[in-house]
Design a protein around this motif. Structure first.
Motif: not given
Length: 562
Positions: A286-300
Motif C-alpha cells: 500500500e505504501s509503495g502504491m501511494r508513491i508509485g501512482i504519483s511517480r507513474g510506476e503504473f503503466v498500461p
C-alpha cells in the motif's frame, strides 16, 4: 490507557472540589443551626414561662426584647432546617448528575454497551484477574457484514434498530463476568476469561454469537417494516499469546477479524502469526502504491482485440501493470483489490487511462481502446466528468474509447449507473457490459441501460471444448446479443480452433492469449509499425530489461492470504 488515567484524574479532582464545597456548606448550615439552638435554649428558659403565664392570664410582662430574640431563634432554626433539607436534596441531585456523567463517559449511548475507551480498561482488569487465577483472556473483535447496505437501502433508523438488537444478543450470549462494547459504527468487541487449556470454550461462544446475530431482525424500513438480516465476522486473540499486552491483544483480534471477512464472512478466525506477516506485506504494498501512482510506476499494457471474421486487429483492452523498483513485479490480482479497499483505484485508473489515451492518440484511427471500470469507481457521481476531462486534456477521440462495466456494479446503485452511462454516451463514449453470464445476469439491465456491446466472461469461453454447458451458454448469449442488436466480444480465447465456431454463432470480436500476451507500449508500437497502423514520428526503442526481480511464490501466497 493514558486517556483513561487522565479522565479518571480529572474526575477525581472534580469529586474532590465538589466534596470540599459540600463540606463547607454543611459546616455553615450546621453552625447557623447550632448557634440558633444554643440561643434558643438560653433564652427560652426565661422567656417561655413568662410568655405562657401571659397566655394563661397571669399578670406577667415578658421582656419584649427577649421575646423577639426567642422568635428570631425559632425562625433561624426553621430556616436552618429547611436549608439543610434543600442542601441535602441539592447534594443528592449533584451526585446523580455525576453518576450519569460517569456512565455516559464509559457507555455507548445507542446500545448501552461499553465504549471503546471503557472496554480497554475493562479488558486490562480482566487480564490482571486471569493472571492471578492462572487463566487467560479472549478478546473477540466483531464486525457486521454488509451493514452499510441496511443503512443505504432501509435507512438509518433501521440501522440503529439492528445495532441495538445485535448488542442485546451479544450480551445475552456471552458467559458471565464478560464485557461487551461497541467500538463505533458496526464494530463490537467482547472479552472474557477462560481456561487456556480449553480454547474450544471460546470457539463455542463465537459459534453461538454468529448464530444469534444471523437471526432476522424485524425493524423499520423504507417501505414500512422488514426483516433485516446481518451476519458477523469475528476475529479472536488470546492474551497469553500476546504477553498479556492489551494493545497487542486488540490489534491481533482486529487482524483476525479482517481475515474472517477475507475468507468468506459469517465466520470466526483465531489470530495466526502469518496474518500479521500478511498485513505487514500488504502495508508495504500500500505504501509503495501511494508513491508509485504519483511517480507513474503504473503503466498500461495492451491486450489485442481481433475481428473474428477477418482476423484484423481492431483495438486493445488496457490493463494496468506495476513493476515496483523496491518490490518487483506485483500482480494486478494483488494491487487492484488493495487499490479498491484504500480508495486509490480512482487515481490509479486515471493515471493509466491518461497514459493509454496519449499512447493511442497517434495510432490508426480505426483502433479503439477498452478500459475496465472498477465497481468502486462507479460509486463516484463525477466519474463521467472525470473521463471526459481526460479525453479533452489528451485530445483522444471519445468515439475510440469503450468503457467496460461489470454486472456486479449495477446492483449497488442502478440510478447512479444510469446517470454515469448516460453522460458517457452523450459524449460519444461506448459502453460495454463486461463478464456477462457470471451469475449476476439480468435482462432488466440490458433493457434499462444503453449498452453498446456484451462481453462473454472468459470462464465460459476457455471451457467450451470440455463443457457442453459452457458451449450452450456462449451460444445463448450470442443469440441474445443478436436479437437485441448488441455485438458480442468473447474473452479468454486460448484455442485457435474456437475462433471459427465463435464467429459462426455471432461473436464479432475476440481477445485472449491465443492472439498474444498483453504488450508494453514499446511492444505495441512495434506490432503496429509492422502493420502500418502507427503514426509518424516514432522510432523503435530497445526493449528495456526489468531490473527488479518478481515476487517469489511464497510472497504471492502471503499477499493473497493463502
Amino acid at each position: 490507557m493514558q486517556q483513561d488515567a487522565s479522565a479518571n484524574t480529572g474526575s477525581s479532582r472534580t469529586d474532590t472540589l465538589s466534596g470540599r464545597v459540600t463540606r463547607s456548606r454543611d459546616f455553615v448550615v450546621g453552625g447557623i443551626m447550632t448557634a440558633a439552638i444554643v440561643m434558643f435554649v438560653g433564652s427560652a428558659g426565661s422567656v417561655l414561662p413568662d410568655a405562657l403565664g401571659r397566655i394563661y392570664g397571669q399578670e406577667v410582662s415578658p421582656d419584649n426584647i427577649a421575646v423577639t430574640a426567642l422568635l428570631l431563634n425559632i425562625a433561624l432554626i426553621i430556616f436552618g432546617w429547611r436549608r439543610y433539607g434543600e442542601l441535602h436534596r441539592e447534594i443528592a441531585h449533584h451526585k446523580y448528575a455525576e453518576e450519569q456523567a460517569k456512565t455516559l463517559a464509559v457507555t455507548d449511548p445507542l446500545t448501552g454497551c461499553l465504549n471503546r475507551r471503557a472496554i480497554g480498561e475493562a479488558s486490562a482488569n480482566l487480564i490482571a484477574q486471569a493472571a492471578r487465577r492462572d487463566m487467560t483472556v479472549a478478546y473477540l473483535m466483531i464486525d457486521l457484514d454488509n451493514f452499510k447496505n441496511i443503512n443505504d437501502i432501509q435507512g438509518h433508523d433501521a440501522g440503529d434498530k439492528v445495532l441495538v438488537e445485535v448488542a442485546q444478543r451479544l450480551k445475552a450470549t456471552m458467559p458471565p463476568n464478560s464485557h461487551v462494547a461497541r467500538l463505533g459504527g458496526d464494530e463490537f468487541a467482547c472479552t472474557f476469561i477462560f481456561d487456556a487449556d480449553f480454547p474450544e470454550t471460546v470457539q463455542r461462544v463465537a459459534e453461538d454469537l454468529i448464530e444469534q446475530v444471523s437471526k432476522p431482525i424485524t425493524g423499520p424500513a423504507s417501505s414500512g417494516t422488514a426483516e433485516l438480516t446481518v451476519t458477523a465476522s469475528i476475529g479472536i486473540a488470546r492474551a497469553d499469546q500476546c504477553e498479556n499486552s492489551l494493545d497487542v491483544l486488540m490489534r491481533r483480534a482486529d487482524i483476525a477479524m479482517y481475515a474472517s471477512k477475507k475468507h468468506g464472512r459469517n465466520r470466526y478466525c483465531w489470530f495466526d502469526p502469518r496474518m500479521e506477516n500478511e498485513v505487514q506485506f500488504r502495508n508495504k504494498i500500500e505504501s509503495g502504491m501511494r508513491i508509485g501512482i504519483s511517480r507513474g510506476e503504473f503503466v498500461p499494457y495492451y491486450e489485442q482485440q481481433i475481428d473474428l471474421n477477418t482476423g484484423m486487429l481492431i483495438g486493445f483492452e488496457v490493463l494496468a501493470r506495476w513493476n515496483s523498483p523496491e518490490l518487483g513485479q506485483i500482480s494486478p490480482e494483488i494491487f487492484i483489490p488493495i487499490a479498491e479497499d484504500t480508495g486509490m483505484i480512482g487515481d490509479l485508473s486515471a493515471s493509466v487511462m491518461r497514459q493509454a489515451m496519449e499512447d493511442a492518440r497517434g495510432w490508426d484511427q480505426s483502433l479503439t481502446i477498452s478500459v475496465n471500470i472498477s465497481p468502486v469507481q462507479l460509486r463516484d457521481p463525477w466519474l463521467a466528468q472525470k473521463i471526459v476531462k481526460l479525453l479533452v486534456e489528451t485530445g483522444f477521440p471519445a468515439s475510440r474509447l469503450e468503457i467496460e462495466i461489470t454486472e456486479s456494479c449495477l446492483f449497488e446503485n442502478m440510478g447512479l449507473a444510469q446517470s454515469i452511462i448516460g453522460s458517457l454516451k452523450n459524449q460519444g463514449v461506448r459502453v460495454a457490459l463486461d463478464d456477462f453470464g457470471t451469475g449476476y445476469s439480468s435482462l432488466a439491465h440490458l433493457r434499462a441501460l444503453p449498452f453498446d456491446r456484451i462481453k462473454i466472461d472468459r470462464s465460459f469461453v476457455t471451457s467450451m471444448n470440455e463443457s457442453k454447458e459452457s458451449r450452450a451458454i456462449v451460444q445463448t448469449i450470442a443469440l441474445l446479443g443478436e436479437s437485441m442488436g448488441l455485438p458480442i466480444t468473447a474473452e479468454g480465447i486460448e484455442d485457435g480452433e474456437l475462433i471459427a465456431h465463435l464467429a459462426e454463432i455471432g461473436c464479432a470480436k475476440g481477445q485472449g492469449f491465443h492472439f498474444g500476451q498483453p504488450l508494453s507500449i514499446e511492444q505495441a508500437r512495434r506490432l503496429l509499425a509492422e502493420r502500418n497502423m502507427l503514426g509518424l514520428g516514432w522510432t523503435p526503442q530497445p526493449v528495456p530489461q526489468d531490473d527488479a526481480e518478481p515476487l517469489t511464490e511464497p510472497q504471492l501466497r502471503a499477499a493473497r492470504g493463502e
